[in-house]
Design an enzyme around this catalytic site. Structure first.
Site, PDB file in Angstrom:
ATOM      1  CB  SER A 133      -0.949  -0.046   1.202  1.00 29.51           C
ATOM      2  OG  SER A 133      -2.002   0.869   1.052  1.00 29.51           O
TER       3      SER A 133
ATOM      4  CG  ASP B 153      -7.320  -3.537  -2.844  1.00 26.38           C
ATOM      5  OD1 ASP B 153      -7.966  -2.735  -2.153  1.00 26.38           O
ATOM      6  OD2 ASP B 153      -6.079  -3.580  -2.880  1.00 26.38           O
TER       7      ASP B 153
ATOM      8  CG  HIS C 292      -5.636  -2.670   0.674  1.00 27.78           C
ATOM      9  ND1 HIS C 292      -5.280  -2.213  -0.581  1.00 27.78           N
ATOM     10  CD2 HIS C 292      -4.910  -1.919   1.541  1.00 27.78           C
ATOM     11  CE1 HIS C 292      -4.403  -1.246  -0.481  1.00 27.78           C
ATOM     12  NE2 HIS C 292      -4.145  -1.043   0.798  1.00 27.78           N
TER      13      HIS C 292
END
Length: 258
Positions: A85, A210, A238
């Protein structure tokens, strides 16, 4: 509260650096770490980004440039850098500006641009704007809401949210500056042109479910740089290293061995 994990680094093989995402800390890799072979464990370093976990270093400016410079100072030789991320943005920026520090990068549930616009799939602008406004009121609940979004769609969403919350609560809470400035990075940074020019091997992993990095980003990334090797986890959102630890372990070992 869980006992913080510690990691060793062997200089006999290429080091492996793991970077967490927004609102989290290095403990996020704990369960994955226990699944890895001893030889790989000895090469791993999991770092707390500034303002998270045990890392309370103060940056003059908390932005992508300063975070990248900080990371570069932690690395003494070419390394495999895996970023999840927000950590993926830092890993990519490191590979571009400090190519001598990077042998290859793994981008986990990340995107060169997180914000959605007419040319790019991503997070709707009002979502991050709402998080920014809520941070000043109750940053703990804001992080919890963000965790819930990260797990949306996964078959194991309830368990994933619990696991993520346990990681957050296992150490000191993130500093509010790190949270606020981190959201600013997710709002503002656009590394698409940079991604086209990366010279090192790039491996990108996406979760089909996601909601923060839509699966359509996989296609867009390949349009920018067809040399990127992408993978897709059909039943993950995610945090694929939590939703499907075994499959993620296999992906990580493949990236290291490539």
């Amino acid at each position: 509260m869980s006992t913080p994990i510690s990691y060793n680094l062997s200089t006999e093989e290429t080091p492996i650096i793991l970077l967490h995402g927004w609102g989290m800390n290095r403990q996020i890799w704990g369960e994955l770490y226990t699944l890895l072979p001893d030889e790989i464990q000895q090469r791993i370093r999991c770092l707390d980004l500034p303002g998270y976990g045990d890392n309370r270093v103060e940056l003059a400016e908390y932005d992508l440039c300063s975070l990248t410079d900080w990371l570069a100072a932690q690395i003494n030789e070419p390394s495999v850098v895996i970023g999840w991320s927000l950590g993926g943005l830092i890993a990519q920026n490191l590979a571009f500006h400090y190519p001598d520090k990077v042998s290859k990068i793994g981008l986990v549930s990340t995107s060169p641009r997180f914000m959605q616009d007419e040319t790019w799939p991503g997070i709707k602008p009002d979502v991050l704007t709402l998080f920014l406004s809520q941070l000043s009121q109750d940053h703990v609940k804001t992080v919890e809401r963000f965790l819930a979004i990260q797990a949306m769609g996964s078959d194991s969403a309830r368990q994933d949210i619990t696991a993520l919350k346990n990681v957050v609560l296992s150490v000191l809470p993130p500093e509010q500056t790190a949270l606020k400035k981190g959201l600013n990075i997710l709002q503002q940074v656009d590394l698409r042109e940079q991604l086209k020019q990366l010279a090192c091997p790039v491996f990108a992993l996406f979760g089909k479910l996601d909601s923060l990095v839509p699966i359509s980003v996989e296609h867009e990334v390949l349009m920018l740089n067809p040399n990127i090797q992408t993978s897709r986890f059909e039943k993950c959102s995610h945090a694929p290293f939590i939703s499907d630890k075994i499959k993620f372990k296999t992906w990580l070992l493949d990236v290291i061995a490539a």
